[in-house]
Design a protein around this motif. Sequence first.
Motif, short mmCIF file in Angstrom:
data_model
loop_
_atom_site.label_atom_id
_atom_site.label_comp_id
_atom_site.label_asym_id
_atom_site.label_seq_id
_atom_site.Cartn_x
_atom_site.Cartn_y
_atom_site.Cartn_z
N GLY A 55 -4.72 -6.20 2.42
CA GLY A 55 -5.74 -6.96 3.13
C GLY A 55 -6.90 -7.21 2.17
O GLY A 55 -8.04 -6.84 2.43
N GLN A 60 -12.14 -8.84 -4.43
CA GLN A 60 -13.08 -8.11 -5.31
C GLN A 60 -12.60 -6.70 -5.63
O GLN A 60 -12.73 -6.23 -6.77
CB GLN A 60 -14.50 -8.11 -4.70
N ASP A 76 -2.88 -10.50 1.46
CA ASP A 76 -3.69 -10.80 2.64
C ASP A 76 -2.95 -11.83 3.48
O ASP A 76 -2.22 -12.67 2.95
CB ASP A 76 -5.06 -11.35 2.23
C1 LIG Z 1 -13.12 -7.80 6.73
S1 LIG Z 1 -11.92 -8.52 5.70
C2 LIG Z 1 -11.84 -7.34 4.39
C3 LIG Z 1 -11.24 -7.90 3.15
C4 LIG Z 1 -11.31 -7.00 1.91
N1 LIG Z 1 -10.51 -5.81 2.06
C5 LIG Z 1 -12.76 -6.64 1.62
O1 LIG Z 1 -13.08 -5.43 1.60
O2 LIG Z 1 -13.54 -7.56 1.40
C6 LIG Z 1 -10.41 -8.27 6.58
C7 LIG Z 1 -9.21 -8.93 5.89
O3 LIG Z 1 -8.01 -8.50 6.52
C8 LIG Z 1 -7.11 -9.59 6.52
N2 LIG Z 1 -6.10 -9.33 7.56
C9 LIG Z 1 -6.27 -9.27 8.89
N3 LIG Z 1 -5.12 -8.98 9.51
C10 LIG Z 1 -4.19 -8.84 8.55
C11 LIG Z 1 -2.79 -8.56 8.55
N4 LIG Z 1 -2.13 -8.33 9.69
N5 LIG Z 1 -2.13 -8.51 7.37
C12 LIG Z 1 -2.79 -8.74 6.20
N6 LIG Z 1 -4.12 -9.01 6.13
C13 LIG Z 1 -4.81 -9.07 7.28
C14 LIG Z 1 -8.01 -10.78 6.81
O4 LIG Z 1 -7.40 -12.00 6.48
C15 LIG Z 1 -9.23 -10.44 5.96
O5 LIG Z 1 -9.16 -10.99 4.69
#
Ligand SMILES: C[S@@+](CC[C@H](N)C(=O)[O-])C[C@H]1O[C@@H](n2cnc3c(N)ncnc32)[C@H](O)[C@@H]1O
Length: 256
Positions: A55, A60, A76
């Motif tokens: 995810g 970053q 992601d």
């Molecule tokens: C709040 S963001 C955090 C992103 C990154 N880890 C950060 O710390 O900036 C949540 C991320 O989870 C991804 N996401 C949500 N559900 C997901 C899933 N089922 N599988 C993969 N990624 C997912 C979203 O697309 C998003 O980019």
Amino acid sequence: MSETNEIKMPDQLLHRLGVNDTGFLQRVYSDGLDKYKKHLTRIGFVGKERILDAGCGFGQWTLAMAQTSKQAIGMDINSERVAVALQLASINDFKNVEFRQATLEDVPYPEETFDAIFCYSVVYLTDYRKVFREFFRILKKEGDLYICTNGPGWYLYNIIAGPNPSIDFRPRRYGLQTFWNTLIGKRSELSPRTGARVMTPAGTKRALDKSGFEVAALGAEGTLAIGDNQTLSPSPNYSATYMGLVNVFEVIARKL
Ligand SMILES: C[S@@+](CC[C@H](N)C(=O)[O-])C[C@H]1O[C@@H](n2cnc3c(N)ncnc32)[C@H](O)[C@@H]1O
């Protein structure tokens, strides 16, 4: 290997995103990569052969991992975020990093692919019990897992303080919908628009235990440290509780 702290970000990358995502992209890269590397060092997620940023969002953490491990892979569900992360890696000359669009509930990697999985601020948007089973499957034996997720305090804070609102993200509605989703046991179609699910330290530990993990440490975000790194000062981005409720928390676990 690129060792730069500051990441070059051309304006045209920002123009293609919505208002909420533009703000998020700018915020996560605003201080460069060093703070992410410090966090990874404190929790012992450096010097790995192959590490997954599960995810990864705009990547970053993945780029920080590429500077501290041999190979880093960011994954992601959001193809637009993956495309931006890929471009940032290319523009900034990162060679040992890959990005891939996929869902954490069904990870497109064979068993025992990674020696570490790092997952920051994601599992509350997923069917996390399923995701923990997938993490167990793709981790090597004695591989390490890091999870950072949100307790009820975070959603109460969203309802009361309404941080970072934008035309396409309403934090108060997000907080309320998240409490509702948790009450009705919703496990799919979670998102910043439809709300997440509240997680608790005890429930997260239980789900990890059930998937075969051994929880090594659990505490407020930015406070855990492994082995010799306990001398490094904690650098939390959030308070441990909000109005007495657990806020953002982190867990380090190991595949037995
Ligand atoms: C709040 S963001 C955090 C992103 C990154 N880890 C950060 O710390 O900036 C949540 C991320 O989870 C991804 N996401 C949500 N559900 C997901 C899933 N089922 N599988 C993969 N990624 C997912 C979203 O697309 C998003 O980019």
